[in-house]
Write an enzyme that holds these catalytic residues in place. Structure first.
Site, short mmCIF file in Angstrom:
data_model
loop_
_atom_site.label_atom_id
_atom_site.label_comp_id
_atom_site.label_asym_id
_atom_site.label_seq_id
_atom_site.Cartn_x
_atom_site.Cartn_y
_atom_site.Cartn_z
N ASP A 4 12.68 11.22 25.29
CA ASP A 4 13.91 11.53 25.73
C ASP A 4 14.05 11.33 26.95
OD1 ASP A 4 14.08 12.38 22.93
OD2 ASP A 4 13.44 14.33 23.40
N GLU A 26 23.25 11.68 18.23
CA GLU A 26 22.76 12.54 19.00
C GLU A 26 22.44 11.87 20.52
OE1 GLU A 26 19.13 13.49 17.12
OE2 GLU A 26 18.13 11.38 17.45
#
Length: 502
Positions: free
Chosen positions: A22, A177
């Site tokens: 991420d 997302e």
């Protein structure tokens, strides 16, 4: 892509290997800073610095105080999800979700190496993977997975108005997302991940004239995915855009390097990769990200030598050391015995959530780790950990050295030998499968053993590495190799981590 500069340094993907998922990146002048998810590990959110987007050095962890990060009771693969790191108005801003209780939190710093502020809580921001972006009027827009958006006061955490859905990605694609919002030229671009974090992971983009849309999806979506291919990098997604030193555009994103037979197992976790971006008709086009592409068109900085040995003589632990959920100073100290790391047991084994464990992410498919442990005051050793239900360790007591395997509901002592009772060098070695000819062949093997007085290494057990992989264990993390205590107090004189060519 251009040829390599005369220095001979080349770009090597992943740019941050091992369990560093991420990625979020920002630029401040000539400097670049990057943050990653850390899940149940403490301290939280590793922060890296670079001058060339290729060579990164960890300069700290943003959340390194108990008042910033509460992980008590966090399950494995819980904790901190998907930070966004931005530089705005002379300050660094970091927003992140603690899914294990505190929700969305915002932190600031004048120096990204720290210290970072105490958290500003955002109770009105609902959803994970929060993003921050400011418009020309100074309004701060927070966008979350889903994808919904709300204006906030980043100083107080107050929401200004009601959240509203803005764009949810490609129809039929699950899990929109990791939103990131940018004002580039005449458009606002909304970059998202979709398809789930497994083999169908992808990055898509839409654009609009204002930060709250309406957004028009790119006709070439997804702009990044390796699904349905035999590319050595898979699960590509969760991207963030940044301009290079020469004004070119690049994307950092996560991916995995599966190995072995079917379905392929990744054991290092999700790693940070870099790919070039060009603009065609106002849309980003993401270029190839091979394991070793040609370098970018600017001089690369020679990286500083990365220490592979820690002698525990600096009065504290380097920022790369992490522990599940918390690290109690009285249980993990370099002050009790000069030049040694002393660990005092809490949990009785690595099966326990409160085990005393400090480790470093495994960053290379082929690596060796060694440590000199004195178990006279208890028992402990060297472990390869994925979570409480999946780990291998070699443990020393005053009487014996034993290899323990925990795989799901099964726990077993798989090998043992008598001990001399004094300090002993324990070792772990990972060896990737060479030529995979059997679809059932695992990604690697994990050998555990001891170094003898004459310097030779005696292997006590060699175990299948697939059981310490996400494809078997589930979750979002990668392997961590480290030191632990299971009873009493044990002391570690040094720790070596060495990658090697298999």
């Amino acid at each position: 892509m251009p040829s390599a500069p005369e220095s001979g340094i080349s770009l090597s993907n992943p740019v941050i290997p091992g369990f560093h998922p991420d990625p979020s990146v920002c630029r401040a002048g000539e400097d670049y800073y990057l943050a990653c998810s850390s899940f149940e590990y403490y301290p939280g959110i590793p922060v890296f610095h670079s001058r060339d987007l290729v060579h990164w050095t960890q300069i700290g962890n943003a959340l390194d105080r108990p008042e910033q990060l509460r992980l008590a009771g966090a399950r494995s693969s819980g904790g901190l999800y998907a930070p966004t790191l931005r530089h705005h108005d002379g300050r660094f801003w970091l927003i992140v979700t603690n899914v294990s209780g505190d929700g969305n939190l915002l932190f600031t710093a004048t120096d990204p190496a720290g210290p970072w502020s105490d958290p500003v809580r955002l109770p009105g921001v609902r959803g994970i993977d929060p993003d921050l972006a400011w418009d020309d009027e100074g309004t701060c827009w927070c966008t979350v997975a889903g994808v919904s958006q709300v204006r906030i006061d980043p100083h107080t955490g107050e929401t200004l108005g009601e959240p509203r859905r803005v764009w949810s990605g490609t129809p039929g694609a699950k899990a929109p997302e990791a939103p990131h919002l940018y004002h580039i030229g005449e458009y606002w671009y909304l970059l998202i991940a979709e398809g789930g974090t497994e083999r169908c992971h992808a990055v898509s983009v839409a654009r609009g004239r204002t930060p709250d849309g309406p957004f028009e999806p790119c006709p070439a979506n997804p702009v990044l995915t390796h699904r349905g291919t035999d590319h050595p990098i898979q699960n590509t997604g969760h991207g963030d855009l940044v301009q290079g030193p020469d004004g070119s555009w690049w994307m950092v994103f996560l991916g995995v390097r599966p190995h072995g037979g079917s379905p392929g197992w990744h054991v290092l976790g999700r790693e940070t990769f870099l790919a070039p971006v060009t603009w065609v008709d106002g849309w980003p086009v993401v270029g190839e990200a091979t394991p070793s592409p040609a370098p970018p068109p600017w001089p690369l900085r020679r990286p500083a030598a990365v220490p592979v040995r820690d002698d525990f003589e600096g009065g504290g632990l380097a920022p790369g050391w992490i522990s599940p959920r918390f690290r109690h100073e009285e249980d993990c100290t370099t002050k009790e015995r000069a030049g040694w790391l002393s660990l005092r047991a809490r949990g009785a084994s690595l099966d326990d959530t409160d085990v005393t464990f400090v480790g470093r992410r495994q960053q290379h498919p082929a690596c060796r780790a060694r440590t000199l442990v004195d178990p006279a005051g208890g028992s402990g050793g060297l472990a390869v950990r994925l979570d409480e239900r999946h780990h291998y360790e070699i443990e020393a007591t005053a009487d014996e050295v034993r290899v323990i395997a925990r795989i799901g509901p099964l726990r077993s002592v798989v090998a043992s030998r008598p001990s001399t009772g004094g300090p002993v060098v324990l070792g772990v070695e990972t060896s990737p499968a060479r030529e995979v000819t059997d679809p059932r062949e695992g990604p690697d093997t994990v050998a555990l053993g001891v170094r003898e007085a004459d310097g030779t290494f005696t292997e006590l057990a060699r175990l299948d590495g697939r059981y310490l992989s996400t494809e078997v264990a589930g979750g979002f993390t990668g392997r961590v190799i480290g030191l632990y205590a299971s009873t009493g107090t044990v002391h570690f004189d040094w720790f070596d981590y060495e990658p090697y060519e298999d």
